[in-house]
Design a protein around this motif. Sequence first.
Motif, PDB file in Angstrom:
ATOM      1  N   THR A  68      -9.388 -35.662   8.306  1.00 20.68           N
ATOM      2  CA  THR A  68      -8.091 -36.246   8.005  1.00 20.68           C
ATOM      3  C   THR A  68      -8.233 -37.180   6.820  1.00 20.68           C
ATOM      4  O   THR A  68      -9.299 -37.276   6.218  1.00 20.68           O
ATOM      5  N   THR A  69      -7.162 -37.867   6.463  1.00 27.12           N
ATOM      6  CA  THR A  69      -7.193 -38.851   5.386  1.00 27.12           C
ATOM      7  C   THR A  69      -6.526 -40.131   5.860  1.00 27.12           C
ATOM      8  O   THR A  69      -5.711 -40.121   6.794  1.00 27.12           O
ATOM      9  N   CYS A  70      -6.858 -41.230   5.204  1.00 29.81           N
ATOM     10  CA  CYS A  70      -6.222 -42.495   5.556  1.00 29.81           C
ATOM     11  C   CYS A  70      -4.730 -42.460   5.238  1.00 29.81           C
ATOM     12  O   CYS A  70      -3.915 -43.051   5.958  1.00 29.81           O
ATOM     13  N   ALA A  71      -4.371 -41.760   4.160  1.00 31.52           N
ATOM     14  CA  ALA A  71      -2.954 -41.632   3.824  1.00 31.52           C
ATOM     15  C   ALA A  71      -2.207 -40.906   4.934  1.00 31.52           C
ATOM     16  O   ALA A  71      -1.101 -41.310   5.335  1.00 31.52           O
ATOM     17  N   GLY A  72      -2.805 -39.845   5.454  1.00 31.72           N
ATOM     18  CA  GLY A  72      -2.171 -39.104   6.536  1.00 31.72           C
ATOM     19  C   GLY A  72      -2.063 -39.912   7.810  1.00 31.72           C
ATOM     20  O   GLY A  72      -1.023 -39.899   8.486  1.00 31.72           O
ATOM     21  N   LEU A  73      -3.118 -40.640   8.140  1.00 27.44           N
ATOM     22  CA  LEU A  73      -3.092 -41.478   9.339  1.00 27.44           C
ATOM     23  C   LEU A  73      -2.033 -42.561   9.225  1.00 27.44           C
ATOM     24  O   LEU A  73      -1.277 -42.819  10.170  1.00 27.44           O
ATOM     25  N   ALA A  74      -1.989 -43.222   8.058  1.00 26.48           N
ATOM     26  CA  ALA A  74      -1.016 -44.289   7.850  1.00 26.48           C
ATOM     27  C   ALA A  74       0.404 -43.768   7.979  1.00 26.48           C
ATOM     28  O   ALA A  74       1.283 -44.417   8.584  1.00 26.48           O
ATOM     29  N   GLY A  78       3.241 -45.055  10.598  1.00 27.94           N
ATOM     30  CA  GLY A  78       4.311 -45.802   9.955  1.00 27.94           C
ATOM     31  C   GLY A  78       3.904 -47.060   9.235  1.00 27.94           C
ATOM     32  O   GLY A  78       4.658 -48.044   9.219  1.00 27.94           O
ATOM     33  N   VAL A  79       2.715 -47.052   8.609  1.00 29.70           N
ATOM     34  CA  VAL A  79       2.287 -48.193   7.790  1.00 29.70           C
ATOM     35  C   VAL A  79       2.006 -47.697   6.380  1.00 29.70           C
ATOM     36  O   VAL A  79       1.778 -46.503   6.157  1.00 29.70           O
ATOM     37  N   ALA A  80       2.010 -48.638   5.429  1.00 35.20           N
ATOM     38  CA  ALA A  80       1.717 -48.301   4.035  1.00 35.20           C
ATOM     39  C   ALA A  80       0.217 -48.359   3.824  1.00 35.20           C
ATOM     40  O   ALA A  80      -0.403 -49.409   4.000  1.00 35.20           O
ATOM     41  N   VAL A  81      -0.382 -47.247   3.437  1.00 42.48           N
ATOM     42  CA  VAL A  81      -1.829 -47.173   3.256  1.00 42.48           C
ATOM     43  C   VAL A  81      -2.271 -48.011   2.067  1.00 42.48           C
ATOM     44  O   VAL A  81      -1.537 -48.175   1.098  1.00 42.48           O
ATOM     45  N   GLY A  82      -3.493 -48.564   2.157  1.00 43.52           N
ATOM     46  CA  GLY A  82      -4.044 -49.284   1.024  1.00 43.52           C
ATOM     47  C   GLY A  82      -4.828 -50.506   1.433  1.00 43.52           C
ATOM     48  O   GLY A  82      -4.510 -51.159   2.436  1.00 43.52           O
ATOM     49  N   ALA A  83      -5.861 -50.816   0.663  1.00 47.20           N
ATOM     50  CA  ALA A  83      -6.689 -51.991   0.922  1.00 47.20           C
ATOM     51  C   ALA A  83      -5.924 -53.276   0.598  1.00 47.20           C
ATOM     52  O   ALA A  83      -4.917 -53.234  -0.119  1.00 47.20           O
ATOM     53  N   PRO A  84      -6.385 -54.414   1.103  1.00 51.99           N
ATOM     54  CA  PRO A  84      -5.784 -55.691   0.701  1.00 51.99           C
ATOM     55  C   PRO A  84      -5.978 -55.878  -0.797  1.00 51.99           C
ATOM     56  O   PRO A  84      -7.091 -55.756  -1.298  1.00 51.99           O
ATOM     57  N   GLY A  95     -10.951 -43.459  -1.000  1.00 50.44           N
ATOM     58  CA  GLY A  95      -9.564 -43.474  -1.429  1.00 50.44           C
ATOM     59  C   GLY A  95      -8.624 -42.976  -0.338  1.00 50.44           C
ATOM     60  O   GLY A  95      -9.062 -42.306   0.608  1.00 50.44           O
ATOM     61  N   PRO A  96      -7.327 -43.269  -0.452  1.00 49.23           N
ATOM     62  CA  PRO A  96      -6.364 -42.859   0.577  1.00 49.23           C
ATOM     63  C   PRO A  96      -6.336 -41.360   0.842  1.00 49.23           C
ATOM     64  O   PRO A  96      -6.073 -40.934   1.974  1.00 49.23           O
ATOM     65  N   GLU A  97      -6.600 -40.552  -0.178  1.00 47.21           N
ATOM     66  CA  GLU A  97      -6.524 -39.098  -0.017  1.00 47.21           C
ATOM     67  C   GLU A  97      -7.897 -38.457   0.222  1.00 47.21           C
ATOM     68  O   GLU A  97      -7.986 -37.231   0.347  1.00 47.21           O
TER      69      GLU A  97
END
Length: 206
Positions: A68-74, A78-84, A95-97
């Motif tokens: 999977t990917t972090c973008a897909g999980l986010a 229902g959250v916006a993917v991305g590091a602080p 990376g998100p993808e």
Amino acid sequence: MDIEALVRTRRALHAVAELVMAGPQFRTSGTIRLRASLGGFATRAEPNVQVVGADLVASGQRLFLERTTCAGLAAEIGVAVGAPAGLYESGSGVGPEDVIEADPQQAHRIAQGFAVGDAALRRMFPGADPVIWPEHFDIGVTVAAVNYGVSPGDDHRAEPYAYVGPHVQQEGVYWNAPFGAAATVRELGGVDGVLSFFEQGRRLLA
């Protein structure tokens, strides 16, 4: 021990901690601090997101961290993917993808490392609040200019290890790492062994 699977799993969990948990938590609640929790780790504030083993649990869903990917999980929770943004330079390097995958057995090993570290730190420093930091993905506390904690592994050692990192460089047999001292959780044998390792470092620094 399957080091390749462990490294792959650590990369996946670190990415989720940073991009799906700490980043959204920072944008919503103003903190990047995560905590050890039963079977894994979790946010400390909204949004309420937890990793249990090799699964992401949030919004009434349980999502497998498998191809999977972090973008897909986010997107699923229902959250916006991305590091602080703007808080640190290094991180998971994912990376998100980018595709991630966690092995349940190795995820359990990492979760055990966090649990052992959390317990040993609380016994060492009553009243302490051990933090899992998304930058290095380790659990620790800083007391009297010394970092104590447990890392799930990194370029220094592939498997989970306890560390003592004084802010001033030390010399001696105990100080066996560039940042201070390190010993694997496996060789230390659990909470009592990790606690003894921490206590030895504190005595040497006294």
